[in-house]
Design an enzyme around this catalytic site. Structure first.
Site, PDB file in Angstrom:
ATOM      1  N   GLU A   1       7.475 -22.012   7.704  1.00  0.00           N
ATOM      2  CA  GLU A   1       7.815 -21.169   8.846  1.00  0.00           C
ATOM      3  C   GLU A   1       8.906 -21.781   9.717  1.00  0.00           C
ATOM      4  O   GLU A   1       9.548 -21.075  10.500  1.00  0.00           O
ATOM      5  CB  GLU A   1       6.577 -20.881   9.693  1.00  0.00           C
ATOM      6  CG  GLU A   1       6.067 -22.056  10.506  1.00  0.00           C
ATOM      7  CD  GLU A   1       4.996 -21.604  11.493  1.00  0.00           C
ATOM      8  OE1 GLU A   1       5.156 -21.905  12.685  1.00  0.00           O
ATOM      9  OE2 GLU A   1       4.014 -20.963  11.081  1.00  0.00           O
TER      10      GLU A   1
ATOM     11  N   GLU B   1       0.808  -1.218   0.000  1.00  0.00           N
ATOM     12  CA  GLU B   1       0.000   0.000   0.000  1.00  0.00           C
ATOM     13  C   GLU B   1       0.843   1.271   0.000  1.00  0.00           C
ATOM     14  O   GLU B   1       0.327   2.366  -0.260  1.00  0.00           O
ATOM     15  CB  GLU B   1      -0.930   0.012   1.222  1.00  0.00           C
ATOM     16  CG  GLU B   1      -2.068  -0.991   1.159  1.00  0.00           C
ATOM     17  CD  GLU B   1      -3.067  -0.665   0.060  1.00  0.00           C
ATOM     18  OE1 GLU B   1      -3.175   0.513  -0.340  1.00  0.00           O
ATOM     19  OE2 GLU B   1      -3.726  -1.595  -0.430  1.00  0.00           O
TER      20      GLU B   1
END
Length: 298
Positions: A114, A83
């Site tokens: 992960e 953004e």
């Protein structure tokens, strides 16, 4: 830290019977728990502010802001990073989001990603991490190997590092130079850290990137004066920004924007100082792009 001892893995007594209540009561329980999240973030505001100052110093010196996470945490970093270019007109590579498992993991679970310490290090190497960059490790549990290894590697290079987690004394917190640890308690659905922990992380990331952009002159008053008009909504927003900043009408705002190739900052200085586009841009450049400095010092 053992998984069963983590706050984020604990059982929430407020939701112990949530599978037996009405839909409305279900929503109330979730909403009541969500209300506690901003208060948890409020308690760590000094830590967030310290991180913003460090991030700004590094970025001002040519560094980047790098988010590193797995699962929900990684996706939140990517969301925040993506953004920044349209909202603040920065280059796409200034704020970077990395997720364990790569792009595929944005929409799919990647088993074991992960847990890969090597993955965290390699992802940072692949973007040519340097000592000028800031690495923000994000992990609700605070124990994610991908993130911990990435933070360790970043510190070895001399990077400034920030660790965001929701468990006190976690490995992410102790590995990073700066720790931001909003304690949100047990989740409504046990262990579902995409809920309160994820919301807390989103609020923190909002502050980190927004604080960086404000301190970088990307905001005048509360206006996003470097917004890029990539669609009709943002085209209209640019006009409104110039109007609000200067008190001119829509026609004057649009004329100024056209004259300066739709750069809100330049248009604002043009109107307020009665300058042509070239001179307005020159003065902004002389003051590092800060409208406030152009107005206050001239």
């Amino acid at each position: 830290m053992q998984l069963e001892k983590m706050i984020t893995e604990g059982s929430n007594t407020a939701s112990a019977e949530i599978d037996r209540v009405s839909t409305l009561e279900m929503c109330r329980i979730i909403n009541d728990e969500d209300k506690t999240v901003p208060l948890a973030v409020e308690r760590v505001l000094p830590d967030i502010a310290a991180a913003i100052d460090v991030i700004h110093a590094q970025v001002s010196g040519g560094g980047r802001l790098i988010y590193l996470g797995a699962g929900t945490s990684g996706r939140l970093g990517i969301l925040d990073a993506s953004e920044c270019p349209p909202t603040y007109g920065v280059k796409p590579g200034l704020v970077v989001g990395l997720i364990a498992g790569g792009e595929y993991a944005i929409q799919h679970a990647v088993e074991g990603a992960e847990d890969s310490r090597e993955g965290g290090v390699n992802d940072l190497k692949n973007i040519n991490l340097t000592a000028q960059d800031v690495v923000v490790g994000i992990a609700a549990s605070g124990r994610t190997p991908y993130v911990i290894a990435g933070l360790e590697y970043a510190r070895q290079l001399g990077c400034r590092t920030v660790g965001i987690s929701c468990n006190p004394g976690s490995a992410v917190s102790t590995t990073a130079e700066f720790a931001i640890t909003p304690i949100v308690g047990a989740e409504v659905v046990t262990g579902s850290s995409r809920m309160k922990a994820g919301t807390a992380q989103k609020l923190v990331l909002n502050m980190l990137s927004t604080g960086l952009m404000i301190k970088s002159g990307k905001v005048f008053g509360n206006l996003m004066v470097d917004v890029v008009a990539t669609n009709e909504k943002l085209h209209v927003r640019q006009v409104n920004i110039v109007k609000n900043a200067t008190g001119c009408n829509a026609e004057q705002a649009e004329a100024a924007l056209i004259a300066c190739e739709r750069n809100c900052k330049t248009a604002i200085v043009m109107v307020l100082k009665n300058l042509d586009a070239a001179e307005a841009k020159k003065r902004l450049d002389q003051h590092g792009g800060f409208i406030r400095q152009v107005l206050d010092k001239e």
